[in-house]
Write an enzyme that holds these catalytic residues in place. Structure first.
Site, short mmCIF file in Angstrom:
data_model
loop_
_atom_site.label_atom_id
_atom_site.label_comp_id
_atom_site.label_asym_id
_atom_site.label_seq_id
_atom_site.Cartn_x
_atom_site.Cartn_y
_atom_site.Cartn_z
N ASP A 1 0.83 -1.21 0.00
CA ASP A 1 0.00 0.00 0.00
C ASP A 1 0.86 1.27 0.00
O ASP A 1 1.98 1.26 0.50
CB ASP A 1 -0.90 -0.02 1.25
CG ASP A 1 -2.09 0.91 1.10
OD1 ASP A 1 -2.30 1.47 0.01
OD2 ASP A 1 -2.81 1.10 2.10
N GLY A 2 0.31 2.32 -0.56
CA GLY A 2 0.96 3.63 -0.50
C GLY A 2 1.68 4.05 -1.77
O GLY A 2 2.38 5.07 -1.77
N GLY B 1 0.45 5.26 -4.57
CA GLY B 1 -0.09 6.53 -5.08
C GLY B 1 0.44 7.70 -4.27
O GLY B 1 0.93 8.70 -4.82
N HIS C 1 3.32 2.91 -8.73
CA HIS C 1 3.19 1.47 -9.05
C HIS C 1 4.45 0.99 -9.80
O HIS C 1 4.95 -0.10 -9.57
CB HIS C 1 1.95 1.21 -9.92
CG HIS C 1 0.66 1.61 -9.25
ND1 HIS C 1 0.37 1.30 -7.94
CD2 HIS C 1 -0.42 2.30 -9.72
CE1 HIS C 1 -0.83 1.78 -7.63
NE2 HIS C 1 -1.32 2.40 -8.69
N THR D 1 -10.32 -7.46 -5.89
CA THR D 1 -11.57 -7.44 -6.68
C THR D 1 -12.15 -6.02 -6.67
O THR D 1 -12.72 -5.57 -7.66
CB THR D 1 -12.60 -8.44 -6.10
OG1 THR D 1 -12.60 -8.31 -4.66
CG2 THR D 1 -12.27 -9.87 -6.44
N LEU E 1 11.09 -20.59 -3.31
CA LEU E 1 10.15 -19.63 -2.73
C LEU E 1 8.90 -19.70 -3.59
O LEU E 1 8.98 -19.65 -4.82
CB LEU E 1 10.75 -18.21 -2.80
CG LEU E 1 9.79 -17.03 -2.61
CD1 LEU E 1 9.27 -16.98 -1.16
CD2 LEU E 1 10.48 -15.69 -2.92
C1 FPP Z 1 -1.90 0.09 -3.44
O1 FPP Z 1 -1.36 1.39 -3.42
C2 FPP Z 1 -1.31 -0.64 -4.58
C3 FPP Z 1 -2.01 -1.25 -5.57
C4 FPP Z 1 -3.48 -1.28 -5.64
C5 FPP Z 1 -1.32 -1.93 -6.68
C6 FPP Z 1 -0.17 -2.76 -6.26
C7 FPP Z 1 0.47 -3.34 -7.45
C8 FPP Z 1 1.78 -3.36 -7.67
C9 FPP Z 1 2.78 -2.88 -6.71
C10 FPP Z 1 2.30 -3.99 -8.91
C11 FPP Z 1 2.58 -5.44 -8.62
C12 FPP Z 1 3.10 -6.07 -9.81
C13 FPP Z 1 3.33 -7.38 -9.96
C14 FPP Z 1 4.00 -7.78 -11.20
C15 FPP Z 1 2.95 -8.38 -8.96
P1 FPP Z 1 -2.36 2.61 -3.65
O2 FPP Z 1 -2.40 2.90 -5.11
O3 FPP Z 1 -3.67 2.29 -3.03
O4 FPP Z 1 -1.64 3.76 -2.90
P2 FPP Z 1 -2.35 4.92 -2.09
O5 FPP Z 1 -3.03 4.25 -0.92
O6 FPP Z 1 -1.23 5.77 -1.68
O7 FPP Z 1 -3.32 5.58 -3.02
#
Ligand code: FPP
Length: 242
Positions: A16-17, A19, A33, A62, A127
Site C-alpha cells: 500500500d501507499g 499513489g 506502481h 476485486t 520460494l
Molecule cells: C496500493 O497502493 C497498490 C495497488 C493497488 C497496486 C499494487 C500493485 C503493484 C505494486 C504492482 C505489482 C506487480 C506485480 C508484477 C505483482 P495505492 O495505489 O492504493 O496507494 P495509495 O493508498 O497511496 O493511493
C-alpha cells in the site's frame, strides 16, 4: 541477517501507499506502481535469500476495479510487462509463481502470461510467490463453497469429508497459513486479504510507503516478528511453527 532469527514460513504483503509515494514527489500516482516493481524485485531476491518459503502479494483486489479506468489499464499493462520482463530471472532463482483470484474480468493478455508463468515455474520450490490478482477473500470463500458443492452434487464427497484441511485444499491455492502479514503505509486494516489464512498471523504496519519497503525495511519487520510470542490460542511457548 542474524542466523538465530526465526523466519516466518508464509509472509503476506499488502503493498500500500504507491499513489501517495508518487504524489508526495510531484509525480502521477501510476509512477508509484512503477517504482513498486523495483522494490518487489529486491524483496523477492531478499526473501528467497533469508529463507521465506511462501509469500502472498496483494497485487490487485476485486475492489480495485472500481478505480479510475486509466489506472486499472496502467496496472494491467504493468502486470503483463513486468511479468514478461522478470519471470525468467525468478524462474532461474528457483521461484515458483502461482496466482490467486478470479479470472473474470482480467484481460486476455494478463490471463495468457499468468498461465504461462504458472506452467513454466511449477517445478520450482525455493520460494512460492502467490500473486493475488483480482483477489478478494470474500470472493475466494464464495468460490470455495461452490467448488465443494459441485463435488458434493456429483457424489465425489460426503459431508464428513469436509473439515478444515479440506476447506484449505479448496481455496485458490493450498498453502500453509500466513505467519506474518505486512501492510505498508500505516493503514491498519486487512481490506479483504486472505482472512481465513491470516487467522493466527502476526501483523506489522510500517509507516513507509511500499516503494520504500526495501530489504532493510524487511529485516526490521523480521526483527519485530521475532519479538512476538505466538500462542495459537494455547499457552506461552507452545508454538505450532516458527
Ligand atoms: C496500493 O497502493 C497498490 C495497488 C493497488 C497496486 C499494487 C500493485 C503493484 C505494486 C504492482 C505489482 C506487480 C506485480 C508484477 C505483482 P495505492 O495505489 O492504493 O496507494 P495509495 O493508498 O497511496 O493511493
Amino acid at each position: 541477517m542474524n542466523d538465530e532469527l526465526k523466519i516466518p514460513v508464509h509472509v503476506g504483503i499488502i503493498m500500500d501507499g504507491n499513489g501517495r509515494w508518487a504524489q508526495e514527489r510531484g509525480m502521477v500516482r501510476t509512477m508509484g506502481h512503477k517504482s513498486a516493481i523495483n522494490t518487489l524485485k529486491e524483496l523477492c531476491a531478499h526473501m528467497a535469500e533469508v529463507g521465506v518459503k511462501y509469500c502472498s502479494l496483494y497485487a490487485f483486489s476485486t475492489e480495485n476495479f472500481k478505480r479510475d479506468k486509466k489506472e486499472v489499464k496502467f496496472l494491467m499493462n504493468l502486470f503483463v510487462s513486468s511479468f514478461k520482463k522478470e519471470y525468467i530471472k525468478l524462474k532461474e532463482r528457483g521461484v515458483r509463481i502461482v496466482f490467486s483470484g478470479r479470472r473474470e474480468p482480467l484481460p486476455q493478455e494478463v490471463l495468457d502470461i499468468i498461465d504461462q508463468i504458472t506452467e513454466e515455474t511449477k517445478v520450482n520450490s525455493d520460494l512460492v510467490l502467490n500473486v493475488c490478482l483480482n483477489y478478494g477473500s470474500h470472493a475466494e470463500t464464495v468460490d470455495m463453497v461452490k467448488k465443494i458443492c459441485e463435488q458434493y452434487k456429483k457424489g465425489d464427497i460426503s459431508l464428513d469429508d469436509i473439515d478444515e484441511e479440506f476447506i484449505q485444499r479448496n481455496m485458490y491455492q493450498d498453502l500453509p497459513p500466513l505467519d506474518f502479514v505486512i501492510r505498508t503505509s500505516g493503514e491498519l486494516r486487512l481490506s479483504n486479504f486472505m482472512l481465513y489464512q491470516a487467522s493466527y498471523a502476526e501483523f506489522y504496519f510500517p509507516q513507509v510507503y511500499f516503494p520504500d519497503f526495501n530489504s532493510e525495511e524487511f529485516d526490521k519487520a523480521i526483527l519485530e516478528f521475532n519479538k512476538r510470542k505466538r500462542r495459537f490460542g494455547g499457552v506461552e511457548n507452545e508454538t505450532k511453527n516458527s
